[in-house]
Enzyme design. Structure first.
Site, PDB file in Angstrom:
ATOM      1  CE1 TYR A 103      -9.285   9.729  -0.961  1.00 25.79           C
ATOM      2  CE2 TYR A 103      -8.242  11.871  -0.697  1.00 25.79           C
ATOM      3  CZ  TYR A 103      -8.268  10.506  -0.431  1.00 25.79           C
ATOM      4  OH  TYR A 103      -7.300   9.936   0.353  1.00 25.79           O
ATOM      5  CB  SER A 131      -6.558  12.685   2.787  1.00 25.76           C
ATOM      6  OG  SER A 131      -5.628  13.216   1.854  1.00 25.76           O
TER       7      SER A 131
HETATM    8  P1  NAP Z   1      -4.841   1.103  -0.826  1.00 25.78           P
HETATM    9  O1  NAP Z   1      -3.425   0.696  -0.801  1.00 25.78           O
HETATM   10  O2  NAP Z   1      -5.550   1.252  -2.130  1.00 25.78           O
HETATM   11  O3  NAP Z   1      -5.673   0.093   0.118  1.00 25.78           O
HETATM   12  C1  NAP Z   1      -7.053   0.307   0.274  1.00 25.78           C
HETATM   13  C2  NAP Z   1      -7.594  -0.611   1.336  1.00 25.78           C
HETATM   14  O4  NAP Z   1      -8.987  -0.282   1.517  1.00 25.78           O
HETATM   15  C3  NAP Z   1      -7.520  -2.054   0.945  1.00 25.78           C
HETATM   16  O5  NAP Z   1      -7.272  -2.834   2.110  1.00 25.78           O
HETATM   17  C4  NAP Z   1      -8.916  -2.358   0.406  1.00 25.78           C
HETATM   18  O6  NAP Z   1      -9.334  -3.705   0.589  1.00 25.78           O
HETATM   19  C5  NAP Z   1      -9.758  -1.454   1.285  1.00 25.78           C
HETATM   20  N1  NAP Z   1     -11.026  -1.084   0.663  1.00 25.78           N
HETATM   21  C6  NAP Z   1     -11.227  -0.365  -0.473  1.00 25.78           C
HETATM   22  N2  NAP Z   1     -12.538  -0.259  -0.745  1.00 25.78           N
HETATM   23  C7  NAP Z   1     -13.188  -0.933   0.238  1.00 25.78           C
HETATM   24  C8  NAP Z   1     -14.541  -1.209   0.531  1.00 25.78           C
HETATM   25  N3  NAP Z   1     -15.535  -0.775  -0.271  1.00 25.78           N
HETATM   26  N4  NAP Z   1     -14.838  -1.936   1.638  1.00 25.78           N
HETATM   27  C9  NAP Z   1     -13.867  -2.393   2.446  1.00 25.78           C
HETATM   28  N5  NAP Z   1     -12.551  -2.185   2.227  1.00 25.78           N
HETATM   29  C10 NAP Z   1     -12.223  -1.462   1.135  1.00 25.78           C
HETATM   30  O7  NAP Z   1      -5.036   2.519  -0.091  1.00 25.78           O
HETATM   31  P2  NAP Z   1      -4.127   3.249   1.003  1.00 25.78           P
HETATM   32  O8  NAP Z   1      -3.209   4.163   0.293  1.00 25.78           O
HETATM   33  O9  NAP Z   1      -3.594   2.279   1.968  1.00 25.78           O
HETATM   34  O10 NAP Z   1      -5.235   4.172   1.700  1.00 25.78           O
HETATM   35  C11 NAP Z   1      -5.819   3.825   2.946  1.00 25.78           C
HETATM   36  C12 NAP Z   1      -6.540   5.061   3.488  1.00 25.78           C
HETATM   37  O11 NAP Z   1      -5.612   6.148   3.604  1.00 25.78           O
HETATM   38  C13 NAP Z   1      -7.673   5.549   2.587  1.00 25.78           C
HETATM   39  O12 NAP Z   1      -8.742   5.997   3.384  1.00 25.78           O
HETATM   40  C14 NAP Z   1      -7.040   6.716   1.845  1.00 25.78           C
HETATM   41  O13 NAP Z   1      -7.987   7.664   1.406  1.00 25.78           O
HETATM   42  C15 NAP Z   1      -6.119   7.282   2.906  1.00 25.78           C
HETATM   43  N6  NAP Z   1      -5.012   8.077   2.384  1.00 25.78           N
HETATM   44  C16 NAP Z   1      -4.094   7.536   1.525  1.00 25.78           C
HETATM   45  C17 NAP Z   1      -3.053   8.347   1.049  1.00 25.78           C
HETATM   46  C18 NAP Z   1      -1.978   7.825   0.118  1.00 25.78           C
HETATM   47  O14 NAP Z   1      -1.194   8.656  -0.412  1.00 25.78           O
HETATM   48  N7  NAP Z   1      -1.853   6.533  -0.112  1.00 25.78           N
HETATM   49  C19 NAP Z   1      -2.967   9.685   1.453  1.00 25.78           C
HETATM   50  C20 NAP Z   1      -3.925  10.196   2.317  1.00 25.78           C
HETATM   51  C21 NAP Z   1      -4.941   9.383   2.789  1.00 25.78           C
HETATM   52  P3  NAP Z   1      -8.972  -4.884  -0.504  1.00 25.78           P
HETATM   53  O15 NAP Z   1      -7.466  -4.989  -0.531  1.00 25.78           O
HETATM   54  O16 NAP Z   1      -9.585  -6.113   0.062  1.00 25.78           O
HETATM   55  O17 NAP Z   1      -9.525  -4.415  -1.800  1.00 25.78           O
END
Ligand code: NAP
Length: 257
Positions: free
Chosen positions: A158, A145
């Site tokens: 985080y 991130s």
């Molecule tokens: P999200 O929509 O909340 O989706 C999270 C995903 O991670 C889901 O598929 C969830 O699985 C899975 N997950 C969560 N905890 C887990 C665990 N303990 N074991 C296995 N799988 C797990 O999040 P996102 O926004 O797509 O984020 C994805 C990545 O991008 C993360 O690493 C996040 O830190 C990073 N990121 C996001 C943003 C943003 O603005 N959204 C910005 C920078 C970085 P289930 O659906 O089965 O629960």
């Protein structure tokens, strides 16, 4: 539609929703077969599998909590059994953190975020690197991130996890470059996902005003960068951190555009 990943097999964690889903679909559009790794959302993972199959690719859903190294190993084995191998590994699964100063962070909560956002990446790489090393090829992408650059107050667990993911990925890139294995980080800014919506619910939508391009990014846009890095187009790129944030970090460093 570019098919630069035809014949490749990908393993993507956190692919049931959000950025992981966007990456899984983009890799499939580029020709890859994909193992959709999820934690709880089996139905959502099944829907992603159906979307990939509708593109004419093979796909499977494999469940694992990335905190559990044995579960991750089983998921990788399931993916290899279903697809016949793995060449592209995407360690994407992650959770956000509560917004609080470090002295208020409960140690158990700290451990939970580190276990998922950092150790989960270690488990994913530990379970897949032996396969990539044996075949002397492969591509690793980790998702950190721009929080690792901003290191904004009240995001300690985080921020620490994402800084460590950057360092870990560069280390893995160095260790495995002699075998022809590449490893890079994608570091998104604000992306419209469940996690992104949670940030808006918590802090309001002022965060959108800090993005020079004037909007949140999409999982598809992250997916397109993943395709570039995973394909031959990215063949001389390893050990790098790719920020993709609508200009937010540059604007923050240099003042308003
Ligand atoms: P999200 O929509 O909340 O989706 C999270 C995903 O991670 C889901 O598929 C969830 O699985 C899975 N997950 C969560 N905890 C887990 C665990 N303990 N074991 C296995 N799988 C797990 O999040 P996102 O926004 O797509 O984020 C994805 C990545 O991008 C993360 O690493 C996040 O830190 C990073 N990121 C996001 C943003 C943003 O603005 N959204 C910005 C920078 C970085 P289930 O659906 O089965 O629960």
């Amino acid at each position: 539609m570019s098919e630069g990943l035809a014949g490749k097999r990908a393993f993507v964690t956190g692919a049931s929703r959000g950025i992981g889903r966007g990456i899984a679909l983009a890799l499939a559009r580029a020709g890859a077969d994909v193992a959709v790794c999820y934690r709880r959302e089996a139905d959502a993972a099944g829907a992603v599998v159906a979307e990939i199959e509708a593109l004419g690719r093979r796909a499977c859903a494999v469940g694992a909590d990335v905190r559990d190294v044995d579960a991750v190993r089983s998921a990788v084995t399931g993916a290899v059994d279903a697809l016949g191998g793995v060449e592209v590994v995407v360690a994407n699964a992650g959770v956000p953190t509560r917004f609080q100063p470090l002295h208020e962070v409960d140690p158990g909560y700290w451990q939970r975020v580190i276990d998922i956002d950092l150790t989960g990446v270690f488990h994913t790489l530990h379970a897949t690197l032996p396969i990539l090393r044996e075949q002397r090829s492969g591509v690793i992408l980790t998702i950190s991130s721009v929080a690792a650059d901003f290191c904004g107050g009240n995001g300690g667990p985080y921020n620490a996890a994402k800084c460590a993911v950057n360092g870990l990925t560069i280390t893995v890139a160095r260790e495995n470059a002699p075998l022809g294995i590449r490893a890079n980080v994608i570091a998104p800014g604000f992306i419209a996902t469940d996690m992104g919506q949670g940030l808006i619910d918590q802090h309001g939508d002022a965060i959108l005003g800090s993005i020079p391009l004037g909007r949140a990014g999409t999982p598809d846009e992250i997916g397109e960068l993943a395709v570039y890095l995973a394909s031959e187009a990215g063949s001389w790129i390893t050990g790098q951190v790719f920020r993709i944030d609508g200009g937010a970090l540059g604007a923050s460093a240099r003042g308003a555009f």
